[in-house]
Design an enzyme around this catalytic site. Structure first.
Site, PDB file in Angstrom:
ATOM      1  N   TYR A  74       7.962   5.815   3.556  1.00  0.00           N
ATOM      2  CA  TYR A  74       6.602   6.381   3.556  1.00  0.00           C
ATOM      3  C   TYR A  74       6.544   7.742   4.260  1.00  0.00           C
ATOM      4  O   TYR A  74       6.064   8.722   3.686  1.00  0.00           O
ATOM      5  CB  TYR A  74       5.674   5.375   4.241  1.00  0.00           C
ATOM      6  N   SER A  81      -0.542  12.090   6.208  1.00  0.00           N
ATOM      7  CA  SER A  81      -0.696  11.089   7.275  1.00  0.00           C
ATOM      8  C   SER A  81      -0.117  11.661   8.562  1.00  0.00           C
ATOM      9  O   SER A  81       0.781  12.507   8.524  1.00  0.00           O
ATOM     10  CB  SER A  81       0.086   9.826   6.909  1.00  0.00           C
TER      11      SER A  81
HETATM   12  N1  LIG Z   1      -5.098   3.451   5.971  1.00  0.00           N
HETATM   13  C1  LIG Z   1      -4.391   4.186   6.817  1.00  0.00           C
HETATM   14  O1  LIG Z   1      -4.184   3.804   7.986  1.00  0.00           O
HETATM   15  C2  LIG Z   1      -3.818   5.509   6.393  1.00  0.00           C
HETATM   16  C3  LIG Z   1      -3.222   6.307   7.385  1.00  0.00           C
HETATM   17  C4  LIG Z   1      -2.690   7.529   7.024  1.00  0.00           C
HETATM   18  C5  LIG Z   1      -2.760   7.958   5.713  1.00  0.00           C
HETATM   19  N2  LIG Z   1      -3.336   7.174   4.771  1.00  0.00           N
HETATM   20  C6  LIG Z   1      -3.353   7.683   3.396  1.00  0.00           C
HETATM   21  O2  LIG Z   1      -4.701   7.730   2.945  1.00  0.00           O
HETATM   22  C7  LIG Z   1      -4.726   7.485   1.541  1.00  0.00           C
HETATM   23  C8  LIG Z   1      -5.670   6.329   1.248  1.00  0.00           C
HETATM   24  O3  LIG Z   1      -5.141   5.158   1.857  1.00  0.00           O
HETATM   25  P1  LIG Z   1      -5.978   3.821   2.043  1.00  0.00           P
HETATM   26  O4  LIG Z   1      -5.655   3.295   3.382  1.00  0.00           O
HETATM   27  O5  LIG Z   1      -7.354   4.046   1.634  1.00  0.00           O
HETATM   28  O6  LIG Z   1      -5.200   2.872   1.014  1.00  0.00           O
HETATM   29  P2  LIG Z   1      -5.708   1.885  -0.109  1.00  0.00           P
HETATM   30  O7  LIG Z   1      -6.964   1.210   0.264  1.00  0.00           O
HETATM   31  O8  LIG Z   1      -4.497   1.065  -0.451  1.00  0.00           O
HETATM   32  O9  LIG Z   1      -6.034   2.885  -1.322  1.00  0.00           O
HETATM   33  C9  LIG Z   1      -5.022   3.489  -2.054  1.00  0.00           C
HETATM   34  C10 LIG Z   1      -5.643   4.019  -3.326  1.00  0.00           C
HETATM   35  O10 LIG Z   1      -4.594   4.614  -4.107  1.00  0.00           O
HETATM   36  C11 LIG Z   1      -4.736   4.139  -5.431  1.00  0.00           C
HETATM   37  N3  LIG Z   1      -3.441   4.183  -6.105  1.00  0.00           N
HETATM   38  C12 LIG Z   1      -2.281   3.588  -5.741  1.00  0.00           C
HETATM   39  N4  LIG Z   1      -1.336   3.834  -6.645  1.00  0.00           N
HETATM   40  C13 LIG Z   1      -1.908   4.588  -7.620  1.00  0.00           C
HETATM   41  C14 LIG Z   1      -1.450   5.147  -8.827  1.00  0.00           C
HETATM   42  N5  LIG Z   1      -0.187   4.969  -9.253  1.00  0.00           N
HETATM   43  N6  LIG Z   1      -2.307   5.889  -9.570  1.00  0.00           N
HETATM   44  C15 LIG Z   1      -3.594   6.061  -9.167  1.00  0.00           C
HETATM   45  N7  LIG Z   1      -4.085   5.564  -8.023  1.00  0.00           N
HETATM   46  C16 LIG Z   1      -3.245   4.829  -7.268  1.00  0.00           C
HETATM   47  C17 LIG Z   1      -5.245   2.710  -5.269  1.00  0.00           C
HETATM   48  O11 LIG Z   1      -5.906   2.241  -6.412  1.00  0.00           O
HETATM   49  P3  LIG Z   1      -5.278   1.347  -7.574  1.00  0.00           P
HETATM   50  O12 LIG Z   1      -4.401   0.323  -6.951  1.00  0.00           O
HETATM   51  O13 LIG Z   1      -6.516   0.817  -8.216  1.00  0.00           O
HETATM   52  O14 LIG Z   1      -4.547   2.294  -8.443  1.00  0.00           O
HETATM   53  C18 LIG Z   1      -6.276   2.916  -4.175  1.00  0.00           C
HETATM   54  O15 LIG Z   1      -7.479   3.394  -4.730  1.00  0.00           O
HETATM   55  C19 LIG Z   1      -3.283   7.196   1.117  1.00  0.00           C
HETATM   56  O16 LIG Z   1      -2.692   8.385   0.631  1.00  0.00           O
HETATM   57  C20 LIG Z   1      -2.623   6.795   2.418  1.00  0.00           C
HETATM   58  O17 LIG Z   1      -1.234   7.020   2.412  1.00  0.00           O
HETATM   59  C21 LIG Z   1      -3.872   5.953   5.074  1.00  0.00           C
END
Ligand SMILES: NC(=O)c1ccc[n+]([C@@H]2O[C@H](COP(=O)([O-])OP(=O)(O)OC[C@H]3O[C@@H](n4cnc5c(N)ncnc54)[C@H](OP(=O)(O)O)[C@@H]3O)[C@@H](O)[C@H]2O)c1
Length: 254
Positions: free
Chosen positions: A153, A140
């Site tokens: 985080y 991130s």
């Molecule tokens: N959205 C943003 O603004 C943003 C910004 C910077 C970085 N990111 C990064 O991008 C990535 C995706 O984020 P997102 O925004 O798409 O979040 P999200 O919609 O909450 O998706 C997170 C994913 O991780 C899975 N997950 C969580 N815990 C898990 C576990 N113990 N084992 C396997 N899977 C797990 C969740 O599925 P289940 O709950 O079904 O397991 C879900 O599919 C993350 O690494 C996040 O830190 C996001």
């Protein structure tokens, strides 16, 4: 965007049940022979599976070593390793000082950092044996410097950025590509809980398009949107006094 899409034989997207991982898996489906999607929520993965003929769901929990090993075995990682592996699983917990709960920090590190290590430990040996393959880990822009309320985080994402730097030279020598994906704010279930302003908030479809384009180009760092990522990256080179002054003025102001 790349003119001629490269076709991956098999892609494995972990963290594909929602948000950026889900959209990226959908974007990859027409470009790949097979896309395997993983996360804990089996129902959401099955719904995703129903959207394209070549999507297969294999649930797993990245915090459970046995679960990752079982999934890797089902996929046949040893003999038929996916040539593209995206580790998008992640957990965001806002923490406020001084009332720190160690459980928040442990849970964040377990999913965001140790979970990535579990997956890498399953896929890097067969990729190194074949001298090919591409892994992308989702960090991130919050990993560039410590951010207020992000103490559980940001350090996990800083650790991933450092991890990628640490292993890239040796992976290069083995013919394995590593990318680090550093998104800004993307509108997903993860960020839907946030009460604070999220500058340059993007849709997950747009994020997925940038990510797939970066993967095609085998970019080491896929950071977006530029107007947020570049200034934040620049803060890495900033003297501490200037950085903390900016945080007080821009982020902590009431
Ligand atoms: N959205 C943003 O603004 C943003 C910004 C910077 C970085 N990111 C990064 O991008 C990535 C995706 O984020 P997102 O925004 O798409 O979040 P999200 O919609 O909450 O998706 C997170 C994913 O991780 C899975 N997950 C969580 N815990 C898990 C576990 N113990 N084992 C396997 N899977 C797990 C969740 O599925 P289940 O709950 O079904 O397991 C879900 O599919 C993350 O690494 C996040 O830190 C996001």
């Amino acid at each position: 965007m790349a003119d001629k899409p490269e076709r991956w034989r098999r892609a494995w997207v972990i963290g594909a049940s929602s948000g950026i991982g889900r959209e990226t898996a959908l974007k990859l489906a027409p470009l790949c022979g097979e896309v395997i999607v993983s996360a804990r929520s089996a129902g959401k993965l099955q719904e995703l599976e129903s959207l394209a003929d070549n999507i297969t769901s294999i649930p797993l929990d990245v915090t459970d070593a046995a679960s990752v090993k079982t999934a890797a075995k089902k996929i046949g990682v040893g003999s038929n390793c996916p040539d593209l592996v995206l580790i998008s699983s992640g957990l965001w917990k806002q923490v406020r000082i001084p009332g720190l709960d160690p459980a928040d920090f442990k849970a964040s590190m377990d999913v965001n950092f140790n979970g990535v290590i579990e997956v890498l430990s399953a896929v890097l040996p067969p990729m190194a044996d074949r001298q090919s393959g591409h892994v992308a880990i989702f960090a991130s822009v919050a990993g560039y410097r410590g951010l207020p309320n992000s103490a559980a985080y940001s350090p996990t994402k800083a650790a991933l950025i450092n991890l990628a730097e640490s292993i890239k030279p040796q992976l290069d020598a083995m013919g394995v590509t590593i990318s680090v994906v550093n998104p800004g704010f993307v509108d997903t279930p993860m960020t839907s809980v946030n009460k604070f302003p999220m500058p340059f908030l993007m849709e997950p479809e747009e994020a997925a398009e940038i990510i797939v384009d970066g993967l095609h180009k085998r970019k080491y760092e896929i950071a977006f949107p530029r107007r947020l990522a570049w200034p934040l990256k620049f803060t890495r080179a900033m003297p501490n006094a200037v950085y903390f002054w900016l945080v007080r003025k821009l982020v902590l102001r009431k």
